[in-house]
Design an enzyme around this catalytic site. Structure first.
Site, PDB file in Angstrom:
ATOM      1  N   ASP A 165       9.991   5.382  -9.907  1.00 21.47           N
ATOM      2  CA  ASP A 165      10.009   5.981 -11.229  1.00 21.47           C
ATOM      3  C   ASP A 165      10.547   7.439 -11.378  1.00 21.47           C
ATOM      4  O   ASP A 165      11.099   7.546 -12.526  1.00 21.47           O
ATOM      5  CB  ASP A 165       7.913   5.902 -11.234  1.00 21.47           C
TER       6      ASP A 165
ATOM      7  N   LYS B  49      -0.576  -4.216  -3.404  1.00 18.80           N
ATOM      8  CA  LYS B  49      -1.657  -3.670  -3.256  1.00 18.80           C
ATOM      9  C   LYS B  49      -1.945  -2.203  -3.452  1.00 18.80           C
ATOM     10  O   LYS B  49      -1.660  -0.960  -3.076  1.00 18.80           O
ATOM     11  CB  LYS B  49      -1.654  -3.683  -1.804  1.00 18.80           C
TER      12      LYS B  49
ATOM     13  N   SER C 278       0.770  -1.137   0.337  1.00 21.00           N
ATOM     14  CA  SER C 278      -0.321   0.027   0.088  1.00 21.00           C
ATOM     15  C   SER C 278       0.877   1.495   0.320  1.00 21.00           C
ATOM     16  O   SER C 278       1.935   1.707  -0.663  1.00 21.00           O
ATOM     17  CB  SER C 278      -0.824   0.058   1.172  1.00 21.00           C
TER      18      SER C 278
END
Length: 554
Positions: free
Chosen positions: A304, A318, A293
């Protein structure tokens, strides 16, 4: 209809209403008519059960079972929270509660203190790991469930609670004053070496970002020039805290995560809103299969933006967002309302709960359906299966004897006895279980039960099981018996063979008695393969740059 049934039906109805399914019995579409019809059937069923069933029924329990069964058809994260569980839920989301500040649990069939949190009433009042609960106020708790004892210990701040425990042969009584307990999201931070800072982030409850910021500021004041952020075993939590933690390392105005759902009001883009605390410090983020999460948002966003190297193992996967909606009678429903997407555009949700097989089981996203995305520097990353590390570190495995000694609480009990006999030990980094102490442990084990099955014995058991079905079993039975004799394990020999890992387990257990949660973390760093790998990469700027700029195929 009696009051209990009416209350239960209202709760059931509120769950459906909370999901936006407002309905009318007249002039509505088929879908809403079906909801109304089935609610009427359900109400009739409970009413008739109450009238005709041979035994008395408990409508609260019965309807709660029905609610939970309904929600289980959706996903594991959509759940009903009755009024009596609201305090536990508040603790999970905020990290705050009124109580004495101790983790309690059942060991060796007895309820005891497993970890008093430093600076809170339990620790300040002298409670120790291994203390067995006898009474809380006037209640004898020796035969109660751990959850019941926990409820007795909790209460409004500034109220008193009497606690009686057994420690060894002694009975100890203390009066504690409850406080508002705020559990830190960062149980430990410190320097691994002269240049490298380390922050252990275990949760994303309220103030997680502030806890990390404080740790980073203090570490920078101590002269660190590189950082290890550890989110292994972190189950996640508040989305906003994850965004603010990412903001510590990337510039203002950058997208961190977006949420997309069925309803317009759950769609949102979360961007950094402040100047970063340090946008240049080299970072390694440690992840594993229990990072989930919000922990995945932090790791994924930093990956990223090519801002950090990720080391460890693929995360949980998740990518679902939950919203808590209040219901009648102080109950709540935590319902999945959206999926989240990190800066590259990928959603890392690993299981598709909308598509289930004939047995009702949801399946992982197959590799053939995973999509490619690119980081800021053009590195290829994939969706649909958690966050994959830039460098993999295999999980640590332990010998069956070590598992047995820990699972049977023998390491725990020895730690208790050691603590009663020794007033102090060296610092977490310097304390060692030397040969003399290890030999003391081995002698202490004499006569205690800790039998186990080795890997080879288990393989041999499987061989016998399958061989018995074959017509030639009688021909090989003698050879199998000879093999059994040869592989029959010796516990005494295993205590020698696996000495180093048993010493490590003893070391962390003993350290916990003197230095609590933060001491356990600090003590574990010395043998941590993830830390070793992080130091190797952080110490080689060329290798780090290569990882962050290469168009790596996954």
């Amino acid at each position: 209809m009696n009051l209990k049934i009416r209350k239960s039906l209202l709760l059931f109805l509120a769950v459906l209403l909370s999901a936006g399914m407002l309905f009318s019995f007249v002039n509505k579409n088929d879908r809403l008519f079906a909801i109304a019809k089935n609610l009427d059937i359900f109400a009739s069923l409970v009413r008739e059960l109450d009238s005709y069933y041979v035994d008395e029924i408990n409508p609260d329990e019965l309807v709660t079972v029905g609610i939970n069964a309904m929600l289980e058809e959706l996903d594991p994260y959509t759940e009903f929270i009755p009024e009596e569980d609201s305090d536990d839920f508040r603790l999970l989301t905020t990290g705050e509660y009124g109580g004495v500040g101790a983790l309690i649990g059942n060991r060796t069939g007895k309820n005891m203190v497993l970890m008093p949190y430093r600076g809170f009433p339990a620790q300040a009042g002298g409670l120790r790991i291994g203390d067995e609960f006898l009474k809380v106020d006037t209640v004898d708790v020796t035969d109660l469930q751990t959850s019941d004892i926990s409820r007795l210990l909790k209460g409004p701040a500034n109220t008193s609670v009497f606690v009686q425990v057994k420690r060894g042969e002694d009975t100890i009584s203390v009066n504690l004053t409850r406080k508002k307990i705020v559990i830190s999201n960062v149980p430990y931070y410190g320097k691994i070496d002269d240049q490298t800072g380390y922050i252990k982030l275990t949760d994303f409850t309220t103030n997680a970002a502030a806890d990390v910021r404080k740790a980073l500021i203090e570490l920078k004041a101590q002269g660190i020039t590189r950082l290890v952020l550890d989110v292994r075993d972190n189950p996640g939590g508040i989305l906003k805290e994850a965004v603010e933690i990412v903001n510590l390392f990337i510039p203002k105005g950058k997208e961190v995560v977006r949420t997309i759902g069925k309803l317009e009001n759950v769609n949102a883009v979360y961007k950094t809103t402040k100047s970063p605390l340090d946008k240049d410090i080299p970072i390694v983020v440690l992840i594993n299969e229990r990072s989930a999460s919000a922990a995945e948002i932090v790791a994924g966003a930093l990956q990223d933006y090519d801002r950090a190297v990720l080391i460890g193992r693929k995360t949980f996967g998740k990518g679902l967002v939950q919203t808590t909606v209040p219901l009648s009678y102080n109950s709540q429903v935590k319902v999945t309302t959206a999926k989240y997407y990190i800066p590259s555009g990928r959603c890392i949700q690993a299981i598709d709960y909308s598509k289930k097989d004939e047995n009702g089981n949801a399946n992982s996203v197959p590799d053939s359906l995973r999509n490619e995305f690119k980081t800021k520097n053009g590195r290829i990353v994939l969706d649909g299966a958690g966050i994959e590390p830039d460098k993999n570190v295999e999980s640590k495995t332990f010998a069956p004897i070590t598992y047995s000694l820990v699972a049977r609480n023998l390491v725990f009990e020895f730690g208790n006895e050691f603590f009663l006999k020794n007033e102090s030990i060296a610092s977490p980094r310097d304390f060692n279980v030397d040969d003399a102490l290890y030999n003391e442990f081995v002698a202490w084990l004499e006569g205690k039960e800790y039998d186990y099955t080795t890997y080879v014995e288990k393989t041999l058991e499987d061989l016998v099981k399958y061989s018995e079905k074959e017509p030639y079993f009688e021909d090989i039975q003698g050879s199998i018996e000879d093999l059994k004799k040869k592989v029959n394990h010796s516990k005494e020999q295993d205590l020698v063979t696996f000495k180093s890992e048993i010493q490590e387990a003893l070391r962390e257990e003993i350290v916990s008695r003197y230095y609590y949660q933060e001491g356990v973390v600090e003590a574990s760093l010395r043998y941590d393969e993830g830390i070793k790998s992080a130091l190797e990469i952080l110490g080689n700027q060329q290798q780090m740059n290569q990882i962050l700029t290469a168009s790596a195929k996954k």
